[in-house]
Motif scaffolding. Structure first.
Motif, mmCIF file in Angstrom:
data_model
loop_
_atom_site.group_PDB
_atom_site.id
_atom_site.type_symbol
_atom_site.label_atom_id
_atom_site.label_comp_id
_atom_site.label_asym_id
_atom_site.label_seq_id
_atom_site.Cartn_x
_atom_site.Cartn_y
_atom_site.Cartn_z
ATOM 1 N N VAL A 1 50.192 97.534 31.484
ATOM 2 C CA VAL A 1 50.744 96.975 30.227
ATOM 3 C C VAL A 1 52.271 96.987 30.258
ATOM 4 C CG1 VAL A 1 48.824 97.313 28.614
ATOM 5 C CG2 VAL A 1 50.492 99.142 28.890
ATOM 6 N N ILE A 2 52.857 98.060 30.829
ATOM 7 C CA ILE A 2 54.321 98.113 30.875
ATOM 8 C C ILE A 2 54.848 97.008 31.789
ATOM 9 C CG2 ILE A 2 56.281 99.527 31.639
ATOM 10 C CD1 ILE A 2 54.758 101.966 30.500
ATOM 11 N N VAL B 1 51.936 98.061 23.198
ATOM 12 C CA VAL B 1 52.743 97.518 24.304
ATOM 13 C C VAL B 1 52.176 96.169 24.738
ATOM 14 C CG1 VAL B 1 53.603 97.895 26.641
ATOM 15 C CG2 VAL B 1 53.427 99.822 25.076
ATOM 16 N N ARG B 2 50.830 96.075 24.798
ATOM 17 C CA ARG B 2 50.232 94.814 25.246
ATOM 18 C C ARG B 2 50.491 93.702 24.248
ATOM 19 N NH1 ARG B 2 45.400 96.322 26.115
ATOM 20 N NH2 ARG B 2 45.527 96.801 28.315
ATOM 21 N N GLU C 1 46.132 101.504 33.448
ATOM 22 C CA GLU C 1 46.352 100.634 32.284
ATOM 23 C C GLU C 1 47.791 100.768 31.772
ATOM 24 O OE1 GLU C 1 44.485 101.350 28.504
ATOM 25 O OE2 GLU C 1 44.357 99.214 28.065
ATOM 26 N N VAL C 2 48.301 102.004 31.744
ATOM 27 C CA VAL C 2 49.678 102.215 31.288
ATOM 28 C C VAL C 2 50.640 101.416 32.172
ATOM 29 C CG1 VAL C 2 51.527 103.924 31.029
ATOM 30 C CG2 VAL C 2 49.234 104.468 30.257
ATOM 31 N N ILE D 1 34.673 103.750 30.868
ATOM 32 C CA ILE D 1 34.751 105.214 30.997
ATOM 33 C C ILE D 1 33.486 105.858 30.413
ATOM 34 C CG2 ILE D 1 35.988 107.297 30.239
ATOM 35 C CD1 ILE D 1 38.588 105.671 30.364
ATOM 36 N N TYR E 1 46.198 107.114 22.231
ATOM 37 C CA TYR E 1 46.453 106.391 23.472
ATOM 38 C C TYR E 1 46.137 104.907 23.305
ATOM 39 C CZ TYR E 1 45.809 104.143 27.829
ATOM 40 O OH TYR E 1 45.897 103.203 28.809
ATOM 41 N N ARG F 1 53.370 94.175 32.425
ATOM 42 C CA ARG F 1 53.162 92.879 31.770
ATOM 43 C C ARG F 1 54.283 92.598 30.767
ATOM 44 N NH1 ARG F 1 47.624 90.854 28.673
ATOM 45 N NH2 ARG F 1 48.469 88.886 27.929
ATOM 46 N N HIS F 2 54.672 93.630 30.020
ATOM 47 C CA HIS F 2 55.753 93.450 29.055
ATOM 48 C C HIS F 2 57.074 93.170 29.761
ATOM 49 C CE1 HIS F 2 58.625 95.040 25.852
ATOM 50 N NE2 HIS F 2 58.155 93.901 25.415
ATOM 51 N N PHE G 1 42.393 109.955 22.416
ATOM 52 C CA PHE G 1 41.994 108.618 22.876
ATOM 53 C C PHE G 1 42.437 107.569 21.858
ATOM 54 C CE2 PHE G 1 38.727 108.614 26.435
ATOM 55 C CZ PHE G 1 39.125 109.840 26.938
ATOM 56 N N PHE H 1 52.305 107.257 22.381
ATOM 57 C CA PHE H 1 52.115 107.788 23.742
ATOM 58 C C PHE H 1 52.355 109.298 23.749
ATOM 59 C CE2 PHE H 1 52.754 103.459 25.761
ATOM 60 C CZ PHE H 1 51.533 103.460 26.418
ATOM 61 N N PHE I 1 33.537 115.828 26.637
ATOM 62 C CA PHE I 1 34.872 115.731 26.041
ATOM 63 C C PHE I 1 35.596 114.428 26.370
ATOM 64 C CE2 PHE I 1 34.122 120.383 26.430
ATOM 65 C CZ PHE I 1 34.011 120.641 25.073
ATOM 66 N N ILE I 2 35.118 113.700 27.384
ATOM 67 C CA ILE I 2 35.639 112.334 27.526
ATOM 68 C C ILE I 2 34.549 111.306 27.235
ATOM 69 C CG2 ILE I 2 37.698 112.502 28.989
ATOM 70 C CD1 ILE I 2 35.875 112.011 31.384
ATOM 71 N N LEU J 1 38.157 109.567 37.255
ATOM 72 C CA LEU J 1 38.162 108.124 37.053
ATOM 73 C C LEU J 1 38.816 107.763 35.718
ATOM 74 C CD1 LEU J 1 36.617 105.296 38.204
ATOM 75 C CD2 LEU J 1 35.905 105.538 35.838
ATOM 76 N N ALA J 2 38.512 108.545 34.681
ATOM 77 C CA ALA J 2 39.119 108.273 33.375
ATOM 78 C C ALA J 2 40.645 108.361 33.482
ATOM 79 C CB ALA J 2 38.593 109.244 32.329
ATOM 80 N N ALA K 1 48.736 101.792 23.923
ATOM 81 C CA ALA K 1 48.515 100.758 24.946
ATOM 82 C C ALA K 1 48.426 99.377 24.299
ATOM 83 C CB ALA K 1 47.241 101.064 25.736
ATOM 84 N N TYR L 1 36.290 112.941 35.021
ATOM 85 C CA TYR L 1 37.675 113.076 34.554
ATOM 86 C C TYR L 1 38.642 112.315 35.446
ATOM 87 C CZ TYR L 1 36.546 116.327 30.838
ATOM 88 O OH TYR L 1 36.056 116.867 29.674
ATOM 89 N N PRO M 1 41.222 94.446 26.466
ATOM 90 C CA PRO M 1 41.199 95.197 27.729
ATOM 91 C C PRO M 1 41.052 96.709 27.529
ATOM 92 C CG PRO M 1 42.970 93.579 27.734
ATOM 93 C CD PRO M 1 42.455 93.650 26.339
ATOM 94 N N THR M 2 41.695 97.257 26.494
ATOM 95 C CA THR M 2 41.564 98.694 26.236
ATOM 96 C C THR M 2 40.126 99.021 25.808
ATOM 97 O OG1 THR M 2 43.893 98.813 25.634
ATOM 98 C CG2 THR M 2 42.524 100.635 24.922
ATOM 99 N N LEU N 1 42.069 105.370 35.591
ATOM 100 C CA LEU N 1 42.045 104.081 34.904
ATOM 101 C C LEU N 1 43.056 104.030 33.769
ATOM 102 C CD1 LEU N 1 38.255 103.129 34.746
ATOM 103 C CD2 LEU N 1 40.026 102.169 36.206
ATOM 104 N N LEU O 1 38.045 99.066 28.875
ATOM 105 C CA LEU O 1 38.331 100.302 29.624
ATOM 106 C C LEU O 1 37.552 101.478 29.047
ATOM 107 C CD1 LEU O 1 40.213 101.897 31.674
ATOM 108 C CD2 LEU O 1 41.664 102.298 29.712
ATOM 109 N N MET O 2 37.566 101.615 27.717
ATOM 110 C CA MET O 2 36.850 102.716 27.063
ATOM 111 C C MET O 2 35.346 102.605 27.318
ATOM 112 S SD MET O 2 38.927 104.738 25.719
ATOM 113 C CE MET O 2 40.698 104.705 25.780
ATOM 114 N N LEU P 1 42.294 119.198 26.384
ATOM 115 C CA LEU P 1 41.758 119.628 27.682
ATOM 116 C C LEU P 1 41.739 121.150 27.780
ATOM 117 C CD1 LEU P 1 43.287 117.056 30.207
ATOM 118 C CD2 LEU P 1 40.928 117.201 29.400
#
Lengths: 248, 58
Positions: free
Chosen positions: B37-38, A224-225, B33-34, A108, A217, B40-41, A214, A28, A60-61, B25-26, A221, B23, A100-101, B29, A104-105, A39
């Motif tokens: 997941v935290i 943790v999941r 998600e962070v 995006i 990250y 959920r744990h 990314f 993280f 860039f994203i 929305l990214a 994620a 940017y 899920p990750t 989201l 998500l990607m 950025l």
């Protein structure tokens, strides 16, 4: 004599659980630092594109998330396949943690692509080979997640999900090569291993740092999941029962 | 520095909406998600404590 680390030890949920807990904060932190730096380059160092103007900064994203969406699918299918072949508990849990990750990607990538397509192509969406195959990738992730959720027995859910994940893996090369195989509106690869990049160096550097961010990250994620999934699935196991509160 | 004012930075050469919506929305989201997941744990840990309250002490 050189000491040898027994990596296979970490194939068991029992030893991987505390390890994942120790690693996640570092990933993280790396993601946050790389995002800050990435950025800064994306908005303050990289020049204006001579054709597209400032709108190109979506790259860039857009590109890092699109790369991750494909890469994570392969990782998910790999762990699902290992779980199916060797019946290893942690592999299947990893596959479930990646999905899920990955979704998500993918989302995006599609969203930023639509916002880039409108001003440059004049359309939010076209049924082009690249876009359509990326949308199919999103449905494959959703299919994997909902199929697993629909089956009560986790071992059967793992097996069914693995079959879906492995069949769907053919879509990944289709996405990647779609811009070469078909005549598409989507531009070709900006970065390639075989020829020099068609972009300014600072643009490439910004994109690669954001891709690394990314990556970090996603790992954080997913770690943790997978810890949550381990506890959910193994709560009856003796090792979970004897886990001290500090290790949790 | 290529930007001469904050307004110019936000305008993104007239493409501000497209750039910032991507940017925003990214970022939203990923933040979601962070949190998820935290949570959920944490929920998984809480369920363990509820199933066996004695263990909280060790």
């Amino acid at each position: 004599m050189a000491s040898k680390i027994n990596w296979l030890k970490y194939a068991s949920p029992q030893s991987f659980y505390p390890l994942a807990g120790r690693m996640a904060p570092w990933f993280f932190a790396a993601a946050a630092l790389l995002t800050g730096y990435g950025l800064y380059i994306s908005f303050f160092v990289a020049p204006t594109d001579f054709q597209q103007g400032e709108v190109y900064r979506i790259i860039f994203i857009h590109v890092p998330s699109a790369w991750m969406s494909m890469f994570l699918y392969v990782v998910m299918a790999f762990w699902a396949g290992v779980g199916l072949a060797f019946n290893t508990r942690l592999s299947s849990m990893m596959a479930s943690a990646v999905a899920p990750t990955g979704a998500l990607m993918t989302f995006i990538a599609l969203w930023s692509g639509a916002l880039w397509g409108k001003p440059t192509w004049g359309a939010w969406w076209v049924w082009d080979a690249r876009l359509t195959s990326e949308l199919i990738l999103l449905f494959l992730y959703f299919g994997f997640i909902s199929l697993q959720a629909a089956i009560d027995d986790p071992r059967r859910a793992d097996k069914a999900g693995a079959v879906l994940a492995l069949v769907g893996v053919v879509n990944v090369p289709i996405i990647y090569f779609s811009v070469q195989w078909w005549n598409t509106l989507h531009q070709g690869a900006s970065v390639s291993l075989t020829r020099s990049p068609s972009m300014a160096t600072t643009m490439i550097i910004g994109m690669l740092i954001m891709a690394l961010a990314f990556w970090m990250y996603s790992i954080a994620a997913i770690l943790v999941r997978v810890r949550a999934i381990v506890l959910e699935r193994e709560h009856h196991a003796d090792w979970v029962k004897t886990l001290g509160s500090a290790e949790r | 520095m290529k930007w001469h004012s904050i307004g110019e930075f936000i305008a993104m050469g007239g493409y501000g909406f497209y750039v910032w919506a991507s940017y925003a929305l990214a970022a939203a989201l990923i933040a979601l998600e962070v949190i998820l997941v935290i949570r959920r744990h944490r929920a998984a840990r809480r369920n363990l404590d509820e199933a066996d309250p004695a263990r909280v002490k060790n």
